[in-house]
Design a protein around this motif. Sequence first.
Motif, PDB file in Angstrom:
ATOM      1  N   VAL A  28       0.843  -1.203   0.000  1.00 53.24           N
ATOM      2  CA  VAL A  28       0.000   0.000   0.000  1.00 53.24           C
ATOM      3  C   VAL A  28       0.872   1.244   0.000  1.00 53.24           C
ATOM      4  CG1 VAL A  28      -1.667   1.310   1.350  1.00 53.24           C
ATOM      5  CG2 VAL A  28      -1.983  -1.137   1.036  1.00 53.24           C
ATOM      6  N   SER A  29       1.930   1.249   0.780  1.00 53.15           N
ATOM      7  CA  SER A  29       2.836   2.406   0.825  1.00 53.15           C
ATOM      8  C   SER A  29       3.482   2.632  -0.537  1.00 53.15           C
ATOM      9  CB  SER A  29       3.916   2.189   1.876  1.00 53.15           C
ATOM     10  OG  SER A  29       3.341   2.088   3.145  1.00 53.15           O
ATOM     11  N   ILE A  30       3.947   1.589  -1.157  1.00 54.94           N
ATOM     12  CA  ILE A  30       4.592   1.727  -2.465  1.00 54.94           C
ATOM     13  C   ILE A  30       3.591   2.191  -3.512  1.00 54.94           C
ATOM     14  CG2 ILE A  30       5.633   0.402  -4.346  1.00 54.94           C
ATOM     15  CD1 ILE A  30       7.218  -1.098  -2.257  1.00 54.94           C
ATOM     16  N   SER A  31       2.368   1.702  -3.468  1.00 53.62           N
ATOM     17  CA  SER A  31       1.375   2.123  -4.465  1.00 53.62           C
ATOM     18  C   SER A  31       1.048   3.607  -4.312  1.00 53.62           C
ATOM     19  CB  SER A  31       0.118   1.260  -4.373  1.00 53.62           C
ATOM     20  OG  SER A  31      -0.505   1.434  -3.125  1.00 53.62           O
ATOM     21  N   PHE A  32       0.954   4.095  -3.071  1.00 51.90           N
ATOM     22  CA  PHE A  32       0.713   5.532  -2.886  1.00 51.90           C
ATOM     23  C   PHE A  32       1.901   6.351  -3.362  1.00 51.90           C
ATOM     24  CE2 PHE A  32      -2.692   4.419   0.228  1.00 51.90           C
ATOM     25  CZ  PHE A  32      -3.703   5.090  -0.432  1.00 51.90           C
ATOM     26  N   LEU A  33       3.103   5.888  -3.121  1.00 52.12           N
ATOM     27  CA  LEU A  33       4.279   6.603  -3.610  1.00 52.12           C
ATOM     28  C   LEU A  33       4.301   6.649  -5.137  1.00 52.12           C
ATOM     29  CD1 LEU A  33       7.064   5.371  -1.180  1.00 52.12           C
ATOM     30  CD2 LEU A  33       6.126   7.674  -1.367  1.00 52.12           C
ATOM     31  N   LEU A  34       3.937   5.556  -5.775  1.00 44.09           N
ATOM     32  CA  LEU A  34       3.892   5.543  -7.241  1.00 44.09           C
ATOM     33  C   LEU A  34       2.814   6.475  -7.783  1.00 44.09           C
ATOM     34  CD1 LEU A  34       4.459   1.769  -8.062  1.00 44.09           C
ATOM     35  CD2 LEU A  34       5.960   3.684  -8.611  1.00 44.09           C
ATOM     36  N   ILE A  35       1.673   6.503  -7.138  1.00 39.94           N
ATOM     37  CA  ILE A  35       0.598   7.408  -7.572  1.00 39.94           C
ATOM     38  C   ILE A  35       1.062   8.851  -7.458  1.00 39.94           C
ATOM     39  CG2 ILE A  35      -1.695   8.292  -6.968  1.00 39.94           C
ATOM     40  CD1 ILE A  35      -2.429   5.372  -6.245  1.00 39.94           C
ATOM     41  N   ILE A  36       1.694   9.198  -6.344  1.00 36.82           N
ATOM     42  CA  ILE A  36       2.188  10.569  -6.155  1.00 36.82           C
ATOM     43  C   ILE A  36       3.269  10.882  -7.186  1.00 36.82           C
ATOM     44  CG2 ILE A  36       3.477  12.053  -4.576  1.00 36.82           C
ATOM     45  CD1 ILE A  36       1.935  10.638  -2.297  1.00 36.82           C
ATOM     46  N   PHE A  37       4.155   9.936  -7.435  1.00 35.81           N
ATOM     47  CA  PHE A  37       5.220  10.136  -8.424  1.00 35.81           C
ATOM     48  C   PHE A  37       4.632  10.423  -9.804  1.00 35.81           C
ATOM     49  CE2 PHE A  37       7.840   8.167 -11.751  1.00 35.81           C
ATOM     50  CZ  PHE A  37       8.972   8.957 -11.650  1.00 35.81           C
ATOM     51  N   TYR A  38       3.662   9.628 -10.242  1.00 38.63           N
ATOM     52  CA  TYR A  38       3.064   9.838 -11.560  1.00 38.63           C
ATOM     53  C   TYR A  38       2.285  11.146 -11.628  1.00 38.63           C
ATOM     54  CZ  TYR A  38       4.521   5.226 -13.056  1.00 38.63           C
ATOM     55  OH  TYR A  38       5.275   4.156 -13.416  1.00 38.63           O
ATOM     56  N   MET A  39       1.634  11.536 -10.560  1.00 41.87           N
ATOM     57  CA  MET A  39       0.915  12.817 -10.568  1.00 41.87           C
ATOM     58  C   MET A  39       1.889  13.980 -10.700  1.00 41.87           C
ATOM     59  SD  MET A  39      -2.019  12.032  -7.740  1.00 41.87           S
ATOM     60  CE  MET A  39      -2.535  13.712  -7.605  1.00 41.87           C
ATOM     61  N   VAL A  40       3.004  13.921  -9.993  1.00 44.43           N
ATOM     62  CA  VAL A  40       4.007  14.987 -10.081  1.00 44.43           C
ATOM     63  C   VAL A  40       4.635  15.009 -11.469  1.00 44.43           C
ATOM     64  CG1 VAL A  40       6.264  15.716  -9.206  1.00 44.43           C
ATOM     65  CG2 VAL A  40       4.469  15.068  -7.608  1.00 44.43           C
ATOM     66  N   MET A  41       4.933  13.847 -12.031  1.00 42.96           N
ATOM     67  CA  MET A  41       5.547  13.801 -13.353  1.00 42.96           C
ATOM     68  C   MET A  41       4.609  14.320 -14.436  1.00 42.96           C
ATOM     69  SD  MET A  41       8.575  13.023 -12.872  1.00 42.96           S
ATOM     70  CE  MET A  41       9.059  12.962 -14.561  1.00 42.96           C
ATOM     71  N   ILE A  42       3.328  14.067 -14.307  1.00 42.31           N
ATOM     72  CA  ILE A  42       2.366  14.594 -15.278  1.00 42.31           C
ATOM     73  C   ILE A  42       2.333  16.112 -15.208  1.00 42.31           C
ATOM     74  CG2 ILE A  42      -0.111  14.780 -15.765  1.00 42.31           C
ATOM     75  CD1 ILE A  42      -0.312  11.779 -15.094  1.00 42.31           C
ATOM     76  N   GLU A  43       2.382  16.653 -14.005  1.00 34.23           N
ATOM     77  CA  GLU A  43       2.351  18.110 -13.844  1.00 34.23           C
ATOM     78  C   GLU A  43       3.632  18.743 -14.385  1.00 34.23           C
ATOM     79  OE1 GLU A  43       0.552  21.554 -13.176  1.00 34.23           O
ATOM     80  OE2 GLU A  43      -0.378  19.615 -12.817  1.00 34.23           O
ATOM     81  N   ILE A  44       4.764  18.103 -14.165  1.00 29.96           N
ATOM     82  CA  ILE A  44       6.035  18.651 -14.641  1.00 29.96           C
ATOM     83  C   ILE A  44       6.128  18.560 -16.161  1.00 29.96           C
ATOM     84  CG2 ILE A  44       8.532  18.205 -14.660  1.00 29.96           C
ATOM     85  CD1 ILE A  44       8.330  17.516 -11.726  1.00 29.96           C
ATOM     86  N   SER A  45       5.592  17.513 -16.754  1.00 29.27           N
ATOM     87  CA  SER A  45       5.756  17.318 -18.192  1.00 29.27           C
ATOM     88  C   SER A  45       4.789  18.132 -19.039  1.00 29.27           C
ATOM     89  CB  SER A  45       5.604  15.837 -18.531  1.00 29.27           C
ATOM     90  OG  SER A  45       4.278  15.423 -18.288  1.00 29.27           O
ATOM     91  N   LYS A  46       3.878  18.884 -18.430  1.00 28.53           N
ATOM     92  CA  LYS A  46       2.988  19.731 -19.214  1.00 28.53           C
ATOM     93  C   LYS A  46       3.800  20.823 -19.894  1.00 28.53           C
ATOM     94  CE  LYS A  46      -1.247  19.106 -16.607  1.00 28.53           C
ATOM     95  NZ  LYS A  46      -2.212  19.741 -15.715  1.00 28.53           N
ATOM     96  N   PRO A  47       3.529  21.114 -21.158  1.00 30.58           N
ATOM     97  CA  PRO A  47       4.310  22.135 -21.845  1.00 30.58           C
ATOM     98  C   PRO A  47       3.998  23.520 -21.293  1.00 30.58           C
ATOM     99  CG  PRO A  47       2.546  21.316 -23.250  1.00 30.58           C
ATOM    100  CD  PRO A  47       2.546  20.474 -22.008  1.00 30.58           C
ATOM    101  N   LYS A  48       5.044  24.276 -21.092  1.00 40.76           N
ATOM    102  CA  LYS A  48       4.911  25.646 -20.611  1.00 40.76           C
ATOM    103  C   LYS A  48       5.178  26.555 -21.804  1.00 40.76           C
ATOM    104  CE  LYS A  48       4.839  24.377 -16.179  1.00 40.76           C
ATOM    105  NZ  LYS A  48       4.065  23.186 -16.159  1.00 40.76           N
ATOM    106  N   ALA A  49       4.208  27.342 -22.183  1.00 40.42           N
ATOM    107  CA  ALA A  49       4.360  28.198 -23.350  1.00 40.42           C
ATOM    108  C   ALA A  49       3.734  29.551 -23.075  1.00 40.42           C
ATOM    109  CB  ALA A  49       3.693  27.561 -24.566  1.00 40.42           C
ATOM    110  N   MET A  50       4.234  30.522 -23.771  1.00 37.29           N
ATOM    111  CA  MET A  50       3.703  31.863 -23.647  1.00 37.29           C
ATOM    112  C   MET A  50       2.591  32.038 -24.679  1.00 37.29           C
ATOM    113  SD  MET A  50       5.753  35.433 -24.089  1.00 37.29           S
ATOM    114  CE  MET A  50       6.791  35.129 -22.688  1.00 37.29           C
TER     115      MET A  50
END
Length: 178
Positions: A28-50
Amino acid sequence: MIDEKDFNSLNKPRSKKLHAKVDFSAMVSISFLLIIFYMVMIEISKPKAMNLGLPDMCGEITCGISCGPRPDRVITILLDDNNKVITYQGLLEVPDDKPKTLSYGKEGIRKELLKKNKIITEQLGDQDRGAIVIIKPSKKSNFGNLVSILDEMAITNIQTYAIVNDFTPDEAKLLAMN
């Protein structure tokens, strides 16, 4: 002597029946860590454009044909090497002002853009319709110059601007003279 009954019991080891327990807390601990990791990576990988506000090419009719926005609303900025900025308003063949060589910053291009945008909005009587800026970086300009001029667009609150890579022959001559 050993009894046959006792003898059979010695040769056959009996296994104890244990009830299996599985501890899921680590999973359960590892699954929550993986969920948090994927959520953070999705947010970071969004393109930032002007956001770029591009001019409406179906503007007013000038010269009897629809050729885009009014020329007196258009300010062209040519980016050259050594942090030089050449700007003119209107068409280069018949500019409203002579082309000017300016620098970046508060007393250079920013002051000019604020002044021209104020004049255009007063002439049109509409705060939402100001200057249309066409930015043309030359091959000699660097990426920092382009970023600086985009910052100036944000600071001066000019909503409609475009980055164009085409130079007319007259603009090439103008760059060569300066």
